[in-house]
Design a protein around this motif. Sequence first.
Motif, PDB file in Angstrom:
ATOM      1  N   GLY A 115      21.597   0.497   8.085  1.00  0.00           N
ATOM      2  CA  GLY A 115      20.369   0.752   7.354  1.00  0.00           C
ATOM      3  C   GLY A 115      20.329   0.070   5.998  1.00  0.00           C
ATOM      4  O   GLY A 115      19.330  -0.557   5.636  1.00  0.00           O
ATOM      5  N   THR A 116      21.411   0.168   5.238  1.00  0.00           N
ATOM      6  CA  THR A 116      21.424  -0.432   3.904  1.00  0.00           C
ATOM      7  C   THR A 116      21.473  -1.964   3.967  1.00  0.00           C
ATOM      8  O   THR A 116      20.774  -2.635   3.204  1.00  0.00           O
ATOM      9  CB  THR A 116      22.621   0.097   3.102  1.00  0.00           C
ATOM     10  N   CYS A 117      22.284  -2.496   4.876  1.00  0.00           N
ATOM     11  CA  CYS A 117      22.343  -3.961   5.016  1.00  0.00           C
ATOM     12  C   CYS A 117      21.014  -4.516   5.529  1.00  0.00           C
ATOM     13  O   CYS A 117      20.539  -5.561   5.072  1.00  0.00           O
ATOM     14  CB  CYS A 117      23.472  -4.356   5.956  1.00  0.00           C
ATOM     15  N   SER A 154       7.581  -2.685   6.216  1.00  0.00           N
ATOM     16  CA  SER A 154       7.778  -1.622   7.204  1.00  0.00           C
ATOM     17  C   SER A 154       9.222  -1.576   7.678  1.00  0.00           C
ATOM     18  O   SER A 154       9.798  -0.492   7.856  1.00  0.00           O
ATOM     19  CB  SER A 154       6.838  -1.841   8.394  1.00  0.00           C
ATOM     20  N   THR A 155       9.809  -2.743   7.887  1.00  0.00           N
ATOM     21  CA  THR A 155      11.212  -2.794   8.308  1.00  0.00           C
ATOM     22  C   THR A 155      12.116  -2.230   7.227  1.00  0.00           C
ATOM     23  O   THR A 155      13.060  -1.478   7.512  1.00  0.00           O
ATOM     24  CB  THR A 155      11.618  -4.242   8.627  1.00  0.00           C
ATOM     25  N   SER A 160      15.684   1.983   5.690  1.00  0.00           N
ATOM     26  CA  SER A 160      16.098   2.849   4.579  1.00  0.00           C
ATOM     27  C   SER A 160      16.094   4.307   4.990  1.00  0.00           C
ATOM     28  O   SER A 160      17.018   5.065   4.652  1.00  0.00           O
ATOM     29  CB  SER A 160      15.172   2.640   3.378  1.00  0.00           C
ATOM     30  N   VAL A 161      15.069   4.710   5.732  1.00  0.00           N
ATOM     31  CA  VAL A 161      14.988   6.098   6.192  1.00  0.00           C
ATOM     32  C   VAL A 161      16.150   6.415   7.126  1.00  0.00           C
ATOM     33  O   VAL A 161      16.754   7.493   7.055  1.00  0.00           O
ATOM     34  CB  VAL A 161      13.632   6.351   6.885  1.00  0.00           C
ATOM     35  N   GLY A 162      16.483   5.474   8.015  1.00  0.00           N
ATOM     36  CA  GLY A 162      17.641   5.673   8.876  1.00  0.00           C
ATOM     37  C   GLY A 162      18.923   5.821   8.077  1.00  0.00           C
ATOM     38  O   GLY A 162      19.784   6.655   8.403  1.00  0.00           O
ATOM     39  N   GLY A 163      19.044   5.034   7.036  1.00  0.00           N
ATOM     40  CA  GLY A 163      20.209   5.157   6.162  1.00  0.00           C
ATOM     41  C   GLY A 163      20.245   6.493   5.447  1.00  0.00           C
ATOM     42  O   GLY A 163      21.314   7.096   5.297  1.00  0.00           O
ATOM     43  N   TRP A 164      19.078   6.977   5.015  1.00  0.00           N
ATOM     44  CA  TRP A 164      19.006   8.279   4.354  1.00  0.00           C
ATOM     45  C   TRP A 164      19.487   9.389   5.291  1.00  0.00           C
ATOM     46  O   TRP A 164      20.236  10.283   4.876  1.00  0.00           O
ATOM     47  CB  TRP A 164      17.567   8.574   3.925  1.00  0.00           C
ATOM     48  N   ALA A 229      24.662  -0.334  -2.317  1.00  0.00           N
ATOM     49  CA  ALA A 229      24.728   0.872  -1.488  1.00  0.00           C
ATOM     50  C   ALA A 229      25.571   0.629  -0.243  1.00  0.00           C
ATOM     51  O   ALA A 229      26.357   1.491   0.171  1.00  0.00           O
ATOM     52  CB  ALA A 229      23.319   1.313  -1.096  1.00  0.00           C
ATOM     53  N   ALA A 230      25.431  -0.548   0.354  1.00  0.00           N
ATOM     54  CA  ALA A 230      26.221  -0.873   1.543  1.00  0.00           C
ATOM     55  C   ALA A 230      27.704  -0.973   1.207  1.00  0.00           C
ATOM     56  O   ALA A 230      28.562  -0.498   1.970  1.00  0.00           O
ATOM     57  CB  ALA A 230      25.723  -2.185   2.152  1.00  0.00           C
ATOM     58  N   LEU A 231      28.025  -1.577   0.078  1.00  0.00           N
ATOM     59  CA  LEU A 231      29.430  -1.683  -0.336  1.00  0.00           C
ATOM     60  C   LEU A 231      30.032  -0.304  -0.577  1.00  0.00           C
ATOM     61  O   LEU A 231      31.178  -0.029  -0.181  1.00  0.00           O
ATOM     62  CB  LEU A 231      29.537  -2.536  -1.602  1.00  0.00           C
TER      63      LEU A 231
END
Length: 284
Positions: A115-117, A154-155, A160-164, A229-231
């Motif tokens: 999600g973050t990447c 939208s992507t 981002s929502v999936g990452g949340w 955030a990904a790191l």
Amino acid sequence: AKGKAQLFRRDGKKNVFGSRVFAPARALAAPARRARFLALAATWFALSFGWYGTMLWLPEYFARSSADVSHESRERVTKRVYVENLLVALANLPGNLASAYSVDAVGRVRTLLFGTCGACASALAFAGIALVAGGDGSGGDFEKKWVAFVLCASTFNALSVGGWNALDLLSAESFPTSSRATAMGAFGAVGRVGAFAGTSAMGLVGVSVGGEAPLYAPFLVAAAAMGIAALAAGRAEETAGTKLGAGDDDDDDDDDDRLRGDAGDAGALLGRAALRSSAEADTA
């Protein structure tokens, strides 16, 4: 009076109530949990920074991008503002559905990383398309690139929502019951600070847009935040399929034992007092 004093004092020195209040916070700072807590806190901050900042800047970007087009095109662009917001908001649905499956299928950490990447890549793609569309990201071929802009936004929102969702699960499952509420409260506070910092940063960058900064500059800032955030997420420990609170060292559990012990001491004192009262009543 003596029993009441013992209820709030331990060994004549230590305050039982104070120990119970601060034990969860001490548990988060214990060596076995400190790195875990800091990694998740950094993820909360960076993800909040990037997401809230981008969602704030998107409407402003579309408004400024349509300023240099023809009057007839500007009317069409203005009417599409509600369509843009609707499509970006609807992206939450596939993001939620996909993450609900992936957190169990591939794990919390991998879902968070994807999600973050992915959000980072989407922000970079948005900036790249804006650069191609009009040099500085305004006017030019904005109307022709409208579909690409909305698709990138939208992507970004969906990923981002999936990452949340993955971050929420990971945060709750990374700590035992005794310190979980404290950890989630701390993460919520860190997220609020990140959101405030992100919206403020986008505002500051937005003020300089039109001067030294191009119109797509805020998306580069958002991409950097999502990369951070990904790191940070890569340092988190996977919790899927593990027992809640498992993996902590014995020293790290001392605060939990102490917390339960303090509550047990208070309960034992009350129990003994009740037994004494019952015995005295029977004697009488």
